[in-house]
Design an enzyme around this catalytic site. Structure first.
Site, PDB file in Angstrom:
ATOM      1  N   ASP A  62       0.886  -1.173   0.000  1.00 27.26           N
ATOM      2  CA  ASP A  62       0.000   0.000   0.000  1.00 27.26           C
ATOM      3  C   ASP A  62       0.920   1.218   0.000  1.00 27.26           C
ATOM      4  O   ASP A  62       1.647   1.454   0.965  1.00 27.26           O
ATOM      5  CB  ASP A  62      -0.876  -0.043   1.265  1.00 27.26           C
ATOM      6  CG  ASP A  62      -1.868   1.110   1.297  1.00 27.26           C
ATOM      7  OD1 ASP A  62      -1.637   2.131   0.599  1.00 27.26           O
ATOM      8  OD2 ASP A  62      -2.861   0.991   2.020  1.00 27.26           O
ATOM      9  N   TYR A 154      -9.818  15.541  -6.752  1.00 32.42           N
ATOM     10  CA  TYR A 154      -8.980  14.849  -7.730  1.00 32.42           C
ATOM     11  C   TYR A 154      -8.217  15.858  -8.580  1.00 32.42           C
ATOM     12  O   TYR A 154      -6.992  15.746  -8.751  1.00 32.42           O
ATOM     13  CB  TYR A 154      -9.858  13.955  -8.610  1.00 32.42           C
ATOM     14  CG  TYR A 154      -9.109  13.237  -9.711  1.00 32.42           C
ATOM     15  CD1 TYR A 154      -8.297  12.142  -9.428  1.00 32.42           C
ATOM     16  CD2 TYR A 154      -9.220  13.648 -11.036  1.00 32.42           C
ATOM     17  CE1 TYR A 154      -7.613  11.482 -10.437  1.00 32.42           C
ATOM     18  CE2 TYR A 154      -8.546  12.995 -12.047  1.00 32.42           C
ATOM     19  CZ  TYR A 154      -7.735  11.910 -11.749  1.00 32.42           C
ATOM     20  OH  TYR A 154      -7.056  11.273 -12.743  1.00 32.42           O
ATOM     21  N   LYS A 158      -4.082  16.467  -8.806  1.00 30.02           N
ATOM     22  CA  LYS A 158      -3.257  16.363 -10.024  1.00 30.02           C
ATOM     23  C   LYS A 158      -2.549  17.689 -10.322  1.00 30.02           C
ATOM     24  O   LYS A 158      -1.449  17.689 -10.878  1.00 30.02           O
ATOM     25  CB  LYS A 158      -4.115  15.900 -11.208  1.00 30.02           C
ATOM     26  CG  LYS A 158      -4.622  14.464 -11.063  1.00 30.02           C
ATOM     27  CD  LYS A 158      -3.483  13.429 -11.061  1.00 30.02           C
ATOM     28  CE  LYS A 158      -3.979  12.008 -10.978  1.00 30.02           C
ATOM     29  NZ  LYS A 158      -2.915  11.003 -11.026  1.00 30.02           N
ATOM     30  N   VAL A 187      -9.797   8.139 -19.775  1.00 22.73           N
ATOM     31  CA  VAL A 187      -9.399   6.816 -20.267  1.00 22.73           C
ATOM     32  C   VAL A 187     -10.445   5.788 -19.819  1.00 22.73           C
ATOM     33  O   VAL A 187     -10.970   5.888 -18.700  1.00 22.73           O
ATOM     34  CB  VAL A 187      -8.011   6.406 -19.708  1.00 22.73           C
ATOM     35  CG1 VAL A 187      -7.490   5.154 -20.417  1.00 22.73           C
ATOM     36  CG2 VAL A 187      -7.003   7.537 -19.834  1.00 22.73           C
TER      37      VAL A 187
HETATM   38  N1  NAP Z   1      -8.873   6.563 -16.195  1.00 19.24           N
HETATM   39  C1  NAP Z   1      -8.844   7.843 -16.491  1.00 19.24           C
HETATM   40  O1  NAP Z   1      -9.849   8.418 -17.001  1.00 19.24           O
HETATM   41  C2  NAP Z   1      -7.597   8.630 -16.244  1.00 19.24           C
HETATM   42  C3  NAP Z   1      -7.442   9.859 -16.937  1.00 19.24           C
HETATM   43  C4  NAP Z   1      -6.312  10.620 -16.694  1.00 19.24           C
HETATM   44  C5  NAP Z   1      -5.371  10.177 -15.777  1.00 19.24           C
HETATM   45  N2  NAP Z   1      -5.551   8.991 -15.115  1.00 19.24           N
HETATM   46  C6  NAP Z   1      -4.553   8.607 -14.120  1.00 19.24           C
HETATM   47  O2  NAP Z   1      -3.952   7.394 -14.520  1.00 19.24           O
HETATM   48  C7  NAP Z   1      -3.536   6.654 -13.366  1.00 19.24           C
HETATM   49  C8  NAP Z   1      -4.068   5.226 -13.484  1.00 19.24           C
HETATM   50  O3  NAP Z   1      -5.469   5.287 -13.582  1.00 19.24           O
HETATM   51  P1  NAP Z   1      -6.368   4.034 -14.028  1.00 19.24           P
HETATM   52  O4  NAP Z   1      -7.442   4.592 -14.879  1.00 19.24           O
HETATM   53  O5  NAP Z   1      -5.526   2.931 -14.497  1.00 19.24           O
HETATM   54  O6  NAP Z   1      -7.013   3.664 -12.615  1.00 19.24           O
HETATM   55  P2  NAP Z   1      -7.500   2.244 -12.029  1.00 19.24           P
HETATM   56  O7  NAP Z   1      -7.821   1.308 -13.120  1.00 19.24           O
HETATM   57  O8  NAP Z   1      -8.561   2.568 -11.031  1.00 19.24           O
HETATM   58  O9  NAP Z   1      -6.200   1.722 -11.268  1.00 19.24           O
HETATM   59  C9  NAP Z   1      -5.730   2.368 -10.132  1.00 19.24           C
HETATM   60  C10 NAP Z   1      -4.522   1.642  -9.607  1.00 19.24           C
HETATM   61  O10 NAP Z   1      -4.036   2.349  -8.457  1.00 19.24           O
HETATM   62  C11 NAP Z   1      -3.749   1.391  -7.448  1.00 19.24           C
HETATM   63  N3  NAP Z   1      -3.852   1.971  -6.109  1.00 19.24           N
HETATM   64  C12 NAP Z   1      -4.813   2.800  -5.627  1.00 19.24           C
HETATM   65  N4  NAP Z   1      -4.554   3.099  -4.337  1.00 19.24           N
HETATM   66  C13 NAP Z   1      -3.411   2.450  -3.999  1.00 19.24           C
HETATM   67  C14 NAP Z   1      -2.640   2.351  -2.826  1.00 19.24           C
HETATM   68  N5  NAP Z   1      -2.985   2.997  -1.687  1.00 19.24           N
HETATM   69  N6  NAP Z   1      -1.511   1.597  -2.847  1.00 19.24           N
HETATM   70  C15 NAP Z   1      -1.148   0.923  -3.964  1.00 19.24           C
HETATM   71  N7  NAP Z   1      -1.835   0.990  -5.115  1.00 19.24           N
HETATM   72  C16 NAP Z   1      -2.962   1.730  -5.129  1.00 19.24           C
HETATM   73  C17 NAP Z   1      -4.793   0.303  -7.667  1.00 19.24           C
HETATM   74  O11 NAP Z   1      -4.307  -0.879  -7.081  1.00 19.24           O
HETATM   75  P3  NAP Z   1      -5.239  -1.945  -6.304  1.00 19.24           P
HETATM   76  O12 NAP Z   1      -5.365  -3.098  -7.244  1.00 19.24           O
HETATM   77  O13 NAP Z   1      -4.446  -2.251  -5.115  1.00 19.24           O
HETATM   78  O14 NAP Z   1      -6.555  -1.263  -6.005  1.00 19.24           O
HETATM   79  C18 NAP Z   1      -4.801   0.222  -9.185  1.00 19.24           C
HETATM   80  O15 NAP Z   1      -3.740  -0.587  -9.616  1.00 19.24           O
HETATM   81  C19 NAP Z   1      -4.095   7.414 -12.151  1.00 19.24           C
HETATM   82  O16 NAP Z   1      -3.068   8.173 -11.582  1.00 19.24           O
HETATM   83  C20 NAP Z   1      -5.155   8.303 -12.762  1.00 19.24           C
HETATM   84  O17 NAP Z   1      -5.348   9.467 -12.003  1.00 19.24           O
HETATM   85  C21 NAP Z   1      -6.630   8.201 -15.351  1.00 19.24           C
END
Ligand code: NAP
Length: 263
Positions: A62, A154, A158, A187
């Site tokens: 974590d 959020y 960022k 995304v």
């Molecule tokens: N999706 C979008 O629309 C979007 C757009 C722009 C930017 N982003 C950015 O891209 C990045 C990845 O996003 P995503 O869409 O892939 O999100 P996601 O599918 O929800 O994945 C989030 C990841 O973060 C991990 N995580 C959360 N809290 C944690 C903690 N305390 N310790 C360790 N791991 C933790 C989760 O792991 P667990 O398996 O342990 O939960 C998961 O692997 C983020 O920084 C997000 O802000 C996303």
């Protein structure tokens, strides 16, 4: 240009939508991967899908905890004798009015999206500086340059990550350690709730595939991009908002009203 083969990479958020695509593509580049997530089961499922299973370490941690961050660097040293690249991908998000968001969630968003990446950078930097080599990659968001209604915590987190990346890059300018900030637009991952997807459909928000976003992030690592905003016209709106925020205030008004129906 960075050659990715044999680079030792810490990848947080590896079990997520973007992170798992990054893991698959980095694995096919021949990288040695420390895959970080909180669930052993999800990490094992991801490992099954990778090309080179011998070059990975599954790190259950974590990132919000001091012990979690310590175990990441210790396991990387044990498995790969160190690390060359840190990709801070882990993140959480709420789509809500500020008044409805609990104090605990506001703190969790900042702990996960800002404080943990800063602390993790602090943990890896002494080794990177001693080796005169290293790259820190922070995954931000368009929302880190344009404050979005109903995503206040959020968005703010960022903005902070972007400011941190810029400040650290300048602080390390005389060293060999590079810092990149890569900002995707929306995304298609489970970070977005069904409410976000419904809202995005009505306001015709552009949404990219995690596969495409991972490719772009990897290209930015190879090119040593300092800051990269993915997707047009969002990358242009980022520039306009920085100079003329009033234009974006006006342009987003009707969208904000539509979005309010979905929170
Ligand atoms: N999706 C979008 O629309 C979007 C757009 C722009 C930017 N982003 C950015 O891209 C990045 C990845 O996003 P995503 O869409 O892939 O999100 P996601 O599918 O929800 O994945 C989030 C990841 O973060 C991990 N995580 C959360 N809290 C944690 C903690 N305390 N310790 C360790 N791991 C933790 C989760 O792991 P667990 O398996 O342990 O939960 C998961 O692997 C983020 O920084 C997000 O802000 C996303």
């Amino acid at each position: 240009m960075t050659q990715l083969t044999d680079q030792r990479i810490i990848l947080t958020g590896a079990t997520g939508g973007i992170g798992s695509e990054l893991a698959k593509q980095l694995s096919s580049h021949g990288c040695k991967l420390g895959l970080v997530g909180r669930s052993q089961e999800k990490l094992e499922q991801l490992a099954e899908q990778l090309d080179y299973k011998s070059d990975i370490a599954l790190i259950v941690a974590d990132i919000v905890t001091q012990e979690g961050r310590q175990s990441i660097v210790e396991q990387m040293k044990k498995e790969f004798m160190g690390y060359d690249i840190l990709i801070n991908t882990a993140g959480i998000m709420d789509f809500t009015s500020l008044l409805e968001q609990s104090d605990e969630r506001i703190e969790a968003v900042f702990q996960t999206n800002v404080i943990a990446p800063i602390q993790l950078c602090k943990k890896v930097l002494p080794y990177m500086k001693s080796k005169n080599k290293g790259h820190i990659v922070n995954v931000g968001s368009t929302f880190g340059s344009i404050g979005f209604a109903w995503f206040t915590s959020y968005s703010t987190s960022k903005f902070a990550l972007r400011g941190f990346s810029q400040a650290l890059r300048r602080e390390l300018a005389e060293t060999a350690v590079k810092v990149s900030y890569i900002a995707p637009r929306a995304v298609k991952t489970s970070l977005n709730s069904s409410a976000v997807y419904n809202m995005a459909k009505e306001v015709k928000m552009n949404m990219d595939s995690p596969d495409w976003v991972a490719k772009k992030i990897i290209q930015s690592i190879i090119n040593n991009d300092k800051e990269k905003y993915l997707g047009f016209p969002e990358s242009l709106f980022v520039r306009i908002n920085a100079i003329f925020p009033g234009i974006i205030d006006r342009a987003t008004r009707s969208q904000n009203k539509i979005a309010e129906k979905y929170i």
